[in-house]
Motif scaffolding. Structure first.
Motif, short mmCIF file in Angstrom:
data_model
loop_
_atom_site.label_atom_id
_atom_site.label_comp_id
_atom_site.label_asym_id
_atom_site.label_seq_id
_atom_site.Cartn_x
_atom_site.Cartn_y
_atom_site.Cartn_z
N CYS A 129 -2.14 -7.15 -1.99
CA CYS A 129 -1.11 -6.40 -2.70
C CYS A 129 -1.20 -6.62 -4.21
O CYS A 129 -1.31 -7.76 -4.66
N PRO A 130 -1.16 -5.52 -4.97
CA PRO A 130 -1.27 -5.65 -6.44
C PRO A 130 -0.03 -6.24 -7.09
O PRO A 130 1.03 -6.23 -6.56
N CYS A 150 6.47 1.25 -6.50
CA CYS A 150 5.03 1.11 -6.77
C CYS A 150 4.62 1.83 -8.05
O CYS A 150 3.69 1.40 -8.72
N ALA A 151 5.33 2.90 -8.40
CA ALA A 151 5.04 3.59 -9.67
C ALA A 151 5.27 2.64 -10.84
O ALA A 151 4.48 2.60 -11.79
N ASP A 200 -4.86 4.78 -8.79
CA ASP A 200 -4.91 5.31 -7.42
C ASP A 200 -5.01 4.18 -6.41
O ASP A 200 -4.32 4.16 -5.40
N ARG A 201 -5.89 3.23 -6.67
CA ARG A 201 -6.06 2.09 -5.76
C ARG A 201 -4.82 1.22 -5.74
O ARG A 201 -4.37 0.78 -4.68
N CYS A 202 -4.24 0.98 -6.90
CA CYS A 202 -3.03 0.17 -6.98
C CYS A 202 -1.90 0.82 -6.18
O CYS A 202 -1.23 0.14 -5.39
N CYS A 259 -0.27 -0.92 -2.93
CA CYS A 259 1.14 -1.25 -3.13
C CYS A 259 1.98 -0.53 -2.08
O CYS A 259 2.89 -1.11 -1.49
N GLY A 260 1.67 0.73 -1.82
CA GLY A 260 2.40 1.50 -0.82
C GLY A 260 2.27 0.91 0.57
O GLY A 260 3.24 0.81 1.32
N ILE A 261 1.05 0.49 0.93
CA ILE A 261 0.82 -0.15 2.23
C ILE A 261 1.65 -1.43 2.34
O ILE A 261 2.33 -1.66 3.34
N CYS A 262 1.58 -2.25 1.32
CA CYS A 262 2.32 -3.52 1.33
C CYS A 262 3.83 -3.30 1.35
O CYS A 262 4.55 -4.00 2.05
#
Length: 88
Positions: A87-88, A34-35, A45-47, A51-54
């Protein structure tokens, strides 16, 4: 009877620790992927949050900073409450 209980507790502790290590390994995988994915996002922060959730749910993150969602159908198909891509 006491040796049986002690043996059972020891085996449970070993199993629990191995499960904990696998969970933690998954998190570092998602953090690093995700980084990269969010490196050019204006709202990092939102991304990183979404991304982490997805990543945790899908166990993958598409390559690059944008697009390539066909590499991970689960990631691509997640929708937010408004019908947009979650998801971004």
């Amino acid at each position: 009877m006491k040796p049986f209980v002690a043996t059972f507790m020891l085996m449970a502790l070993v199993l629990l620790s191995s499960l904990l290590q696998n969970t933690m390994a998954g998190s570092s995988f998602c953090e690093s992927k995700c980084a990269v994915r969010c490196s050019k996002a204006s709202l990092q922060d939102r991304c990183l949050k979404y991304c982490g959730i997805c990543c945790e749910e899908c166990h993958c993150v598409p390559s690059g900073t944008y697009g390539n969602k066909d590499e991970c159908p689960c990631y691509r198909d997640k929708k937010n409450s408004k019908g947009g891509s979650k998801c971004p």
